[in-house]
Design a protein around this motif. Structure first.
Motif, PDB file in Angstrom:
ATOM      1  N   THR A 252      33.077  16.519  49.441  1.00 17.75           N
ATOM      2  CA  THR A 252      34.167  15.548  49.665  1.00 17.75           C
ATOM      3  C   THR A 252      35.945  16.255  48.922  1.00 17.75           C
ATOM      4  O   THR A 252      35.591  16.560  48.091  1.00 17.75           O
ATOM      5  N   VAL A 253      37.230  16.757  49.884  1.00 17.13           N
ATOM      6  CA  VAL A 253      38.359  17.188  48.809  1.00 17.13           C
ATOM      7  C   VAL A 253      38.756  16.147  47.822  1.00 17.13           C
ATOM      8  O   VAL A 253      38.724  14.967  48.430  1.00 17.13           O
ATOM      9  N   ILE A 254      39.469  16.456  46.875  1.00 13.59           N
ATOM     10  CA  ILE A 254      39.866  15.456  45.897  1.00 13.59           C
ATOM     11  C   ILE A 254      41.048  16.572  45.496  1.00 13.59           C
ATOM     12  O   ILE A 254      40.680  17.394  44.803  1.00 13.59           O
ATOM     13  N   MET A 255      42.315  16.103  46.103  1.00 11.37           N
ATOM     14  CA  MET A 255      43.731  17.149  45.170  1.00 11.37           C
ATOM     15  C   MET A 255      44.634  16.172  44.672  1.00 11.37           C
ATOM     16  O   MET A 255      45.126  15.462  45.570  1.00 11.37           O
ATOM     17  N   THR A 280      44.897  10.701  42.733  1.00 14.08           N
ATOM     18  CA  THR A 280      44.876  11.358  43.832  1.00 14.08           C
ATOM     19  C   THR A 280      44.134  11.295  45.156  1.00 14.08           C
ATOM     20  O   THR A 280      43.517  10.851  45.160  1.00 14.08           O
ATOM     21  N   LEU A 281      44.647  11.793  46.371  1.00  7.75           N
ATOM     22  CA  LEU A 281      44.159  11.527  47.500  1.00  7.75           C
ATOM     23  C   LEU A 281      42.771  12.346  47.906  1.00  7.75           C
ATOM     24  O   LEU A 281      42.566  13.836  47.144  1.00  7.75           O
ATOM     25  N   ALA A 282      42.126  11.894  48.593  1.00  6.47           N
ATOM     26  CA  ALA A 282      40.628  11.896  48.461  1.00  6.47           C
ATOM     27  C   ALA A 282      40.295  11.559  50.201  1.00  6.47           C
ATOM     28  O   ALA A 282      40.599  11.357  50.877  1.00  6.47           O
ATOM     29  N   GLY A 283      39.365  12.761  50.561  1.00  5.35           N
ATOM     30  CA  GLY A 283      38.423  11.880  52.303  1.00  5.35           C
ATOM     31  C   GLY A 283      37.258  13.815  52.197  1.00  5.35           C
ATOM     32  O   GLY A 283      37.593  14.565  51.585  1.00  5.35           O
ATOM     33  N   PHE A 284      36.362  13.024  52.868  1.00  6.53           N
ATOM     34  CA  PHE A 284      35.730  14.145  53.690  1.00  6.53           C
ATOM     35  C   PHE A 284      35.967  15.311  54.229  1.00  6.53           C
ATOM     36  O   PHE A 284      36.696  15.330  54.822  1.00  6.53           O
ATOM     37  N   GLU A 292      40.058  24.221  52.140  1.00 10.08           N
ATOM     38  CA  GLU A 292      41.698  24.189  52.714  1.00 10.08           C
ATOM     39  C   GLU A 292      41.741  23.588  53.365  1.00 10.08           C
ATOM     40  O   GLU A 292      42.789  22.720  54.179  1.00 10.08           O
ATOM     41  N   GLU A 293      41.524  23.666  54.753  1.00 14.94           N
ATOM     42  CA  GLU A 293      41.623  22.907  55.847  1.00 14.94           C
ATOM     43  C   GLU A 293      41.707  20.996  55.800  1.00 14.94           C
ATOM     44  O   GLU A 293      42.598  20.647  56.182  1.00 14.94           O
ATOM     45  N   ALA A 294      40.793  21.442  54.748  1.00 15.53           N
ATOM     46  CA  ALA A 294      40.380  19.871  54.637  1.00 15.53           C
ATOM     47  C   ALA A 294      41.662  18.619  53.577  1.00 15.53           C
ATOM     48  O   ALA A 294      42.251  17.471  53.907  1.00 15.53           O
ATOM     49  N   VAL A 295      41.570  19.535  52.332  1.00 13.74           N
ATOM     50  CA  VAL A 295      42.899  18.945  51.575  1.00 13.74           C
ATOM     51  C   VAL A 295      43.894  18.953  52.478  1.00 13.74           C
ATOM     52  O   VAL A 295      44.634  18.238  52.552  1.00 13.74           O
ATOM     53  N   ARG A 296      44.527  19.641  53.699  1.00 16.50           N
ATOM     54  CA  ARG A 296      45.799  19.986  54.255  1.00 16.50           C
ATOM     55  C   ARG A 296      46.076  18.561  55.218  1.00 16.50           C
ATOM     56  O   ARG A 296      46.574  18.033  55.243  1.00 16.50           O
ATOM     57  N   ARG A 297      44.386  18.662  56.261  1.00 14.93           N
ATOM     58  CA  ARG A 297      44.517  17.453  57.005  1.00 14.93           C
ATOM     59  C   ARG A 297      44.903  16.145  56.111  1.00 14.93           C
ATOM     60  O   ARG A 297      45.892  14.869  56.934  1.00 14.93           O
ATOM     61  N   GLU A 298      43.664  15.977  55.192  1.00 16.54           N
ATOM     62  CA  GLU A 298      43.328  14.702  54.525  1.00 16.54           C
ATOM     63  C   GLU A 298      45.098  14.442  53.958  1.00 16.54           C
ATOM     64  O   GLU A 298      45.468  13.212  54.437  1.00 16.54           O
ATOM     65  N   THR A 299      45.243  14.687  53.250  1.00 18.06           N
ATOM     66  CA  THR A 299      47.055  15.339  52.650  1.00 18.06           C
ATOM     67  C   THR A 299      48.443  14.381  54.000  1.00 18.06           C
ATOM     68  O   THR A 299      48.688  13.600  53.490  1.00 18.06           O
ATOM     69  N   GLU A 302      46.551  11.175  55.495  1.00 23.75           N
ATOM     70  CA  GLU A 302      47.154   9.733  54.233  1.00 23.75           C
ATOM     71  C   GLU A 302      48.070   9.376  54.504  1.00 23.75           C
ATOM     72  O   GLU A 302      48.593   8.068  53.919  1.00 23.75           O
ATOM     73  N   GLY A 303      49.109  10.909  53.540  1.00 24.56           N
ATOM     74  CA  GLY A 303      50.293  10.591  53.489  1.00 24.56           C
ATOM     75  C   GLY A 303      51.621  10.827  54.623  1.00 24.56           C
ATOM     76  O   GLY A 303      52.394  10.858  53.928  1.00 24.56           O
ATOM     77  N   GLY A 304      51.089  11.596  55.231  1.00 27.04           N
ATOM     78  CA  GLY A 304      52.368  12.577  55.790  1.00 27.04           C
ATOM     79  C   GLY A 304      53.001  13.415  55.275  1.00 27.04           C
ATOM     80  O   GLY A 304      53.890  14.232  56.051  1.00 27.04           O
ATOM     81  N   VAL A 305      51.955  14.138  54.270  1.00 25.45           N
ATOM     82  CA  VAL A 305      52.823  15.473  53.472  1.00 25.45           C
ATOM     83  C   VAL A 305      52.284  16.228  53.849  1.00 25.45           C
ATOM     84  O   VAL A 305      51.102  16.465  53.791  1.00 25.45           O
ATOM     85  N   LYS A 306      52.842  17.361  54.658  1.00 26.15           N
ATOM     86  CA  LYS A 306      52.400  18.875  54.711  1.00 26.15           C
ATOM     87  C   LYS A 306      52.424  19.829  53.606  1.00 26.15           C
ATOM     88  O   LYS A 306      53.044  19.740  52.523  1.00 26.15           O
ATOM     89  N   VAL A 307      51.044  20.296  53.239  1.00 26.02           N
ATOM     90  CA  VAL A 307      50.185  20.988  52.244  1.00 26.02           C
ATOM     91  C   VAL A 307      50.601  22.883  53.002  1.00 26.02           C
ATOM     92  O   VAL A 307      50.304  22.836  53.753  1.00 26.02           O
ATOM     93  N   GLY A 308      50.941  23.200  51.658  1.00 26.27           N
ATOM     94  CA  GLY A 308      51.267  25.114  52.168  1.00 26.27           C
ATOM     95  C   GLY A 308      49.852  25.482  51.442  1.00 26.27           C
ATOM     96  O   GLY A 308      48.760  25.232  51.527  1.00 26.27           O
ATOM     97  N   ARG A 309      49.962  26.463  50.455  1.00 24.93           N
ATOM     98  CA  ARG A 309      48.806  27.053  49.424  1.00 24.93           C
ATOM     99  C   ARG A 309      48.654  26.050  48.587  1.00 24.93           C
ATOM    100  O   ARG A 309      48.442  25.033  48.582  1.00 24.93           O
ATOM    101  N   VAL A 310      46.749  26.518  48.642  1.00 25.86           N
ATOM    102  CA  VAL A 310      45.951  25.511  48.549  1.00 25.86           C
ATOM    103  C   VAL A 310      44.736  26.714  47.646  1.00 25.86           C
ATOM    104  O   VAL A 310      44.350  27.182  47.661  1.00 25.86           O
ATOM    105  N   VAL A 311      44.700  25.687  45.575  1.00 26.87           N
ATOM    106  CA  VAL A 311      43.977  26.661  45.558  1.00 26.87           C
ATOM    107  C   VAL A 311      42.665  25.353  44.871  1.00 26.87           C
ATOM    108  O   VAL A 311      42.701  24.239  44.517  1.00 26.87           O
ATOM    109  N   ILE A 312      41.465  26.426  44.643  1.00 25.94           N
ATOM    110  CA  ILE A 312      40.017  25.363  44.183  1.00 25.94           C
ATOM    111  C   ILE A 312      40.270  25.612  42.363  1.00 25.94           C
ATOM    112  O   ILE A 312      40.496  26.725  42.487  1.00 25.94           O
TER     113      ILE A 312
END
Length: 408
Positions: A252-255, A280-284, A292-299, A302-312
């Motif tokens: 599960t990603v939580i971001m 924070t938002l989260a999802g499977f 990284e793709e899951a973080v962008r998709r779930e955000t 769920e929230g309509g926000v578009k995300v660029g760079r992701v770090v773990i």
């Protein structure tokens, strides 16, 4: 404000290349068990028998996943004599082959998990391995062991100073024992959810000290004493090397999502949360999807926000029932910060909060997921406690995690 939880496992001061470049490793609640799992010994019945019988062995009882404890911070362990009326004196006497041959689906066998060895104590030795053994026992009254389980539970509860701590999400234990509880709870839950084979629908058998389930080819249920066991229908899980089922872990990603200018955090609110509680938002993760793709998709979903760079950032075992929370930090794109809850109705609300607002929320006494909010504080921003990785991600952001220069 964000002092680390006492006793969490943190690597010693190492001067490795990775630590110099990326900083120290981050540990989260439910990780860092003090036990060496020695997982390769779970098939060694001589080892399991010796460990179970040793006077230094400790047994954690769970009733419907509620652990036996001295209080809400400290687990309580019982001795072999306390659990023998339920488990019998030699629950690991039979080998895997013998267990399968004598399988009787009408008889409920209590799950006895081998958790590991506490190498800080060396009362028990087996070949070159040493450390006091730890086990967990499912004492939930059910099936043909219902009465035995009830008697064991009542006898243990009669002892002064112990209780079975209820709660869907137990987040108050001291950190080392929280990790022990997490391992036990996740494995017992997996065993309870997989009583039937996915290939043929017949009952399965728990082996390898609670960490593997098989579909036996025969069954002694309803067979007269001394009779030949009933041959079960052919099953695909018994062919080749696929005759097994192992515990699952659901990634599960939580971001923590930061605004494009690096001054605000995106927090969301589920309708099940206490008043004023945001996280924070989260999802499977989905099949064929990177973290990284899951973080962008779930955000975005769920929230309509578009995300660029992701770090773990770090991860956290979450035994409710079997998640691995992969913590990440992402940054919104300059043109993608508009909140839209119309895609996925999972969130009741989502807002951008300034770092100062999050800092203030961290300074307030934390409340748990199911706790009541004190009168007069219903409108204050509340966030999860430090035992949740969501809190640790927020702390990392507002303390400058993204702005820190790599140490060369």
């Amino acid at each position: 404000m964000s002092t680390a939880i006492p006793d969490l496992p943190i690597l010693g001061a190492d001067d490795s290349m990775l630590s110099r470049k990326f900083g120290h490793e981050v540990a989260n609640y439910f990780s860092g068990s003090p036990l060496n799992r020695v997982s390769f010994l779970r098939t060694d019945h001589a080892f399991l028998n010796a460990a179970f019988a040793h006077p230094s062995a400790s047994f954690l009882l769970l009733d419907n996943y509620s652990p036996l404890a001295k209080d809400t911070t400290t687990l309580a362990y019982v001795s072999k004599e306390d659990i023998i009326p339920l488990t019998g004196p030699e629950p690991f006497k039979k080998t895997e082959e013998e267990q399968i041959k004598s399988f009787n689906s009408a008889v409920t066998q209590p799950i006895v998990l081998f958790l590991g060895l506490d190498e800080r104590k060396t009362g028990f030795r087996y070949r070159e391995y040493k450390g006091n053994p730890y086990f967990a026992v499912d004492a939930t009254p059910k099936g043909s062991i219902e009465e035995k389980a009830r008697r064991v539970i009542e006898a243990v509860k009669a002892k002064q100073g112990v209780l079975f701590v209820p709660g869907g999400r137990l987040l108050t234990l001291n950190a080392p024992e929280a990790a022990i509880y997490a391992q036990a709870r996740a494995l017992l839950d997996w065993n309870a959810r997989n009583p039937f084979c996915g290939g043929c629908g017949e009952r399965t058998l728990s082996i390898n000290a609670g960490t593997k389930r098989v579909c036996p080819p025969t069954d002694l249920a309803e067979v007269p004493e001394g009779g030949e066991p009933r041959t079960r229908a052919d099953c695909p899980t018994r062919r080749g090397i696929s005759n097994l089922s192992f515990p699952r872990t659901d990634p599960t990603v939580i971001m923590a999502i930061v605004s494009s200018d690096g001054t605000k955090l995106l927090l969301g609110r589920n309708k099940r949360y206490p008043p004023g509680w945001y996280s924070t938002l989260a999802g499977f993760l989905e099949p064929g999807e990177s973290i990284e793709e899951a973080v962008r998709r779930e955000t975005w979903e769920e929230g309509g926000v578009k995300v660029g760079r992701v770090v773990i950032h770090s991860s956290q075992p979450w035994p409710f029932p079997a998640n691995l929370m992969i913590g990440a930090i992402g940054q919104a794109t300059p043109d993608g910060e508009t909140i839209n809850l119309g895609n996925d109705p999972e969130l009741e609300d989502a807002k951008w909060y300034t770092f100062d607002e999050v800092r203030e929320a961290m300074s307030i006494s934390a409340i748990g997921f199911g706790d009541a909010v004190p009168e007069g504080e219903q409108r204050q921003l509340r966030i999860p406690p430090q035992t949740a990785i969501a809190n640790r991600l927020m702390a990392a952001v507002i303390e400058g995690y993204l702005g820190a220069s790599p140490k060369m």
